[in-house]
Motif scaffolding. Sequence first.
Motif, PDB file in Angstrom:
ATOM      1  N   LYS A   6       0.826  -1.197   0.000  1.00 41.26           N
ATOM      2  CA  LYS A   6       0.000   0.000   0.000  1.00 41.26           C
ATOM      3  C   LYS A   6       0.863   1.250   0.000  1.00 41.26           C
ATOM      4  O   LYS A   6       0.574   2.238  -0.700  1.00 41.26           O
ATOM      5  CB  LYS A   6      -0.924  -0.004   1.208  1.00 41.26           C
ATOM      6  CG  LYS A   6      -2.002  -1.062   1.126  1.00 41.26           C
ATOM      7  CD  LYS A   6      -2.895  -0.975   2.360  1.00 41.26           C
ATOM      8  CE  LYS A   6      -3.989  -2.030   2.329  1.00 41.26           C
ATOM      9  NZ  LYS A   6      -4.841  -1.958   3.494  1.00 41.26           N
ATOM     10  N   ALA A   9       2.378   1.772  -3.473  1.00 43.37           N
ATOM     11  CA  ALA A   9       1.401   2.274  -4.443  1.00 43.37           C
ATOM     12  C   ALA A   9       1.127   3.750  -4.211  1.00 43.37           C
ATOM     13  O   ALA A   9       1.034   4.558  -5.145  1.00 43.37           O
ATOM     14  CB  ALA A   9       0.105   1.484  -4.321  1.00 43.37           C
ATOM     15  N   LEU A  10       1.042   4.158  -2.956  1.00 44.81           N
ATOM     16  CA  LEU A  10       0.790   5.563  -2.649  1.00 44.81           C
ATOM     17  C   LEU A  10       1.979   6.413  -3.032  1.00 44.81           C
ATOM     18  O   LEU A  10       1.841   7.532  -3.554  1.00 44.81           O
ATOM     19  CB  LEU A  10       0.466   5.683  -1.169  1.00 44.81           C
ATOM     20  CG  LEU A  10       0.120   7.077  -0.673  1.00 44.81           C
ATOM     21  CD1 LEU A  10      -1.122   7.611  -1.403  1.00 44.81           C
ATOM     22  CD2 LEU A  10      -0.127   7.084   0.846  1.00 44.81           C
ATOM     23  N   LYS A  12       4.189   5.759  -5.426  1.00 47.12           N
ATOM     24  CA  LYS A  12       4.196   5.885  -6.883  1.00 47.12           C
ATOM     25  C   LYS A  12       3.174   6.918  -7.359  1.00 47.12           C
ATOM     26  O   LYS A  12       3.417   7.696  -8.293  1.00 47.12           O
ATOM     27  CB  LYS A  12       3.900   4.533  -7.521  1.00 47.12           C
ATOM     28  CG  LYS A  12       5.042   3.558  -7.398  1.00 47.12           C
ATOM     29  CD  LYS A  12       4.672   2.239  -8.062  1.00 47.12           C
ATOM     30  CE  LYS A  12       5.831   1.230  -7.976  1.00 47.12           C
ATOM     31  NZ  LYS A  12       5.489  -0.047  -8.625  1.00 47.12           N
ATOM     32  N   LYS A  13       2.078   6.931  -6.737  1.00 47.66           N
ATOM     33  CA  LYS A  13       1.028   7.884  -7.112  1.00 47.66           C
ATOM     34  C   LYS A  13       1.467   9.319  -6.868  1.00 47.66           C
ATOM     35  O   LYS A  13       1.275  10.197  -7.722  1.00 47.66           O
ATOM     36  CB  LYS A  13      -0.237   7.554  -6.327  1.00 47.66           C
ATOM     37  CG  LYS A  13      -1.393   8.439  -6.686  1.00 47.66           C
ATOM     38  CD  LYS A  13      -2.633   8.011  -5.893  1.00 47.66           C
ATOM     39  CE  LYS A  13      -3.790   8.927  -6.234  1.00 47.66           C
ATOM     40  NZ  LYS A  13      -4.989   8.587  -5.459  1.00 47.66           N
ATOM     41  N   MET A  14       2.113   9.541  -5.713  1.00 39.46           N
ATOM     42  CA  MET A  14       2.585  10.875  -5.393  1.00 39.46           C
ATOM     43  C   MET A  14       3.680  11.286  -6.339  1.00 39.46           C
ATOM     44  O   MET A  14       3.796  12.453  -6.759  1.00 39.46           O
ATOM     45  CB  MET A  14       3.088  10.899  -3.952  1.00 39.46           C
ATOM     46  CG  MET A  14       1.978  10.691  -2.922  1.00 39.46           C
ATOM     47  SD  MET A  14       0.722  11.965  -2.980  1.00 39.46           S
ATOM     48  CE  MET A  14       1.679  13.353  -2.420  1.00 39.46           C
ATOM     49  N   ARG A  15       4.560  10.326  -6.674  1.00 38.42           N
ATOM     50  CA  ARG A  15       5.638  10.605  -7.619  1.00 38.42           C
ATOM     51  C   ARG A  15       5.076  11.013  -8.985  1.00 38.42           C
ATOM     52  O   ARG A  15       5.556  11.960  -9.612  1.00 38.42           O
ATOM     53  CB  ARG A  15       6.526   9.354  -7.724  1.00 38.42           C
ATOM     54  CG  ARG A  15       7.748   9.557  -8.611  1.00 38.42           C
ATOM     55  CD  ARG A  15       8.628   8.327  -8.486  1.00 38.42           C
ATOM     56  NE  ARG A  15       9.716   8.446  -9.472  1.00 38.42           N
ATOM     57  CZ  ARG A  15       9.706   7.969 -10.715  1.00 38.42           C
ATOM     58  NH1 ARG A  15       8.605   7.326 -11.139  1.00 38.42           N
ATOM     59  NH2 ARG A  15      10.739   8.117 -11.536  1.00 38.42           N
ATOM     60  N   ARG A  16       4.028  10.290  -9.487  1.00 38.81           N
ATOM     61  CA  ARG A  16       3.430  10.627 -10.790  1.00 38.81           C
ATOM     62  C   ARG A  16       2.775  12.002 -10.743  1.00 38.81           C
ATOM     63  O   ARG A  16       2.823  12.776 -11.699  1.00 38.81           O
ATOM     64  CB  ARG A  16       2.374   9.574 -11.176  1.00 38.81           C
ATOM     65  CG  ARG A  16       3.002   8.255 -11.577  1.00 38.81           C
ATOM     66  CD  ARG A  16       1.939   7.369 -12.229  1.00 38.81           C
ATOM     67  NE  ARG A  16       0.843   7.070 -11.348  1.00 38.81           N
ATOM     68  CZ  ARG A  16       0.803   6.027 -10.543  1.00 38.81           C
ATOM     69  NH1 ARG A  16       1.836   5.161 -10.495  1.00 38.81           N
ATOM     70  NH2 ARG A  16      -0.217   5.820  -9.775  1.00 38.81           N
ATOM     71  N   LYS A  17       2.209  12.324  -9.631  1.00 37.84           N
ATOM     72  CA  LYS A  17       1.564  13.633  -9.469  1.00 37.84           C
ATOM     73  C   LYS A  17       2.574  14.757  -9.520  1.00 37.84           C
ATOM     74  O   LYS A  17       2.360  15.782 -10.162  1.00 37.84           O
ATOM     75  CB  LYS A  17       0.788  13.633  -8.144  1.00 37.84           C
ATOM     76  CG  LYS A  17      -0.026  14.887  -7.939  1.00 37.84           C
ATOM     77  CD  LYS A  17      -0.858  14.758  -6.665  1.00 37.84           C
ATOM     78  CE  LYS A  17      -1.687  15.989  -6.448  1.00 37.84           C
ATOM     79  NZ  LYS A  17      -2.497  15.899  -5.213  1.00 37.84           N
ATOM     80  N   ARG A  20       3.751  15.198 -13.115  1.00 36.67           N
ATOM     81  CA  ARG A  20       2.772  15.906 -13.937  1.00 36.67           C
ATOM     82  C   ARG A  20       2.742  17.402 -13.612  1.00 36.67           C
ATOM     83  O   ARG A  20       2.613  18.258 -14.477  1.00 36.67           O
ATOM     84  CB  ARG A  20       1.359  15.309 -13.735  1.00 36.67           C
ATOM     85  CG  ARG A  20       1.195  13.973 -14.390  1.00 36.67           C
ATOM     86  CD  ARG A  20      -0.295  13.618 -14.435  1.00 36.67           C
ATOM     87  NE  ARG A  20      -0.889  13.566 -13.136  1.00 36.67           N
ATOM     88  CZ  ARG A  20      -0.959  12.497 -12.366  1.00 36.67           C
ATOM     89  NH1 ARG A  20      -0.459  11.341 -12.804  1.00 36.67           N
ATOM     90  NH2 ARG A  20      -1.542  12.536 -11.196  1.00 36.67           N
TER      91      ARG A  20
END
Length: 456
Positions: A6, A9-10, A12-17, A20
């Motif tokens: 978990k 995954a969180l 990675k999500k913050m990194r993609r944000k 962007r």
Amino acid sequence: MGRHKKWRALAKKMRRKRIRRALAQRRDELLQKEQEEREKSPRYQAWLTEQNVLEEFRLEEESRLQMERHRQWERDEELAQQQWKEREERLARAKEEKARQELKIREEWELEQRRQKEAEEEENQKEAEKLKKQEELMRQIDDFIKHGGELPPSVNISTETHPDKPVCPFFSKTGACRFGDRCSRNHPRPGISRVLLIPNFYSHFGIDQSMIDEYDTDLMLEYDDTETYQHFREFYEDVLPEFELYGRVVQFKVCCNCEPHLRGNVYIEYASERDAVAAFQKFQGRWYGGRQLNVEFTCVSSWKSALCGLFFKSRCPKGRSCNFLHVFRNPGNAFVDADHGRGYSWRHRQRNPRSRSRSRSKSYSRSPCRRSHRSKDSKSHWRWSESPEPPPHSMNGDSKQKSHHSSARRSREKIHSQERKGKRDEERTRSRSSRTLNSHRKERKRKTSWSHSRSK
């Protein structure tokens, strides 16, 4: 282990944000830098100036078009207002004209109503005066009939069809003409005379069908002259006593001519105009045999010139087309002296003055009671009626006797018709046999002539 997944995954999500967001910031910086460089370029400044000029022109054009549309609306509104005012004025004028027309029509109608009322009042006044004069005239006529004296001059007025033309010779002699009032000559009619004429009074099948027997030769085989004369005798015995009730009859003639203007004409001559007027008053419009009588005054200067002298000798050259009077011979040669102009004879045995005075007194002494009594005893008096409807009969002995007489008469007529039918069949058989015999004779003659020709 599960918590680590978990977390990864969180992460990675913050990194993609973050990636962007950094890319977006870099893009915005590039765009801003390009915008600043574009704004600093003279070409962009020229284009921007041009766009501002076009925008100003667009705004000015829109305002100009709006002003033109407003002016056009004002002009249309003014024209509409003007048309509305004109229409209202026309409607007002039409209403005024309609009101004037209605007022004029009402005035004309009221004027016409007043005229009609005045005309009706004048007509009623004239009718009242005419009725008063007619009543006075009828009173004078009744007084003339009852007490004698002078005849009212307004009654005795003669009429003429063509006063400027010569007198028609046949009308002056017989009182009737083939062409009637369409005749090119003058027909003088007296207002009052001693001679009464009732056109087409006498009617019989043998006379009515005499002009069409050439198309149907068997039609008249049922009727012969004896039956026609017997029918005339019944008519004579039924009609003449009725005329004698109102005065002394000096001539009575019934025509048996076949021409329409003379067929069935009845002439009655009285001894005085007073008797003729009384008879005219009683018989005008009366009904006989289901037909209404039309009585006329006429003048016959001489019965000798009016009657066809060759008719009784069966040598009349004109035959059915004769314009002089072919009359039935009265029973007992009554009124024969008046035919030759030797004076007047009244029915039978009038050469004796005593019998003449006695007969005249009997004629004038007849009363309505005696007339009704005679009508009950007469066989054929049922033909007389005051109206076309038959008079009601009460169921008494008299009506039973009349019904008995009518049934007996019907039976006699049936027997006569059967006898006539037998005679007609016998005549047909005789004519057929004669035709057959003639055909046989012609055939034998033809064969004989043919054999003679062969032998030669």
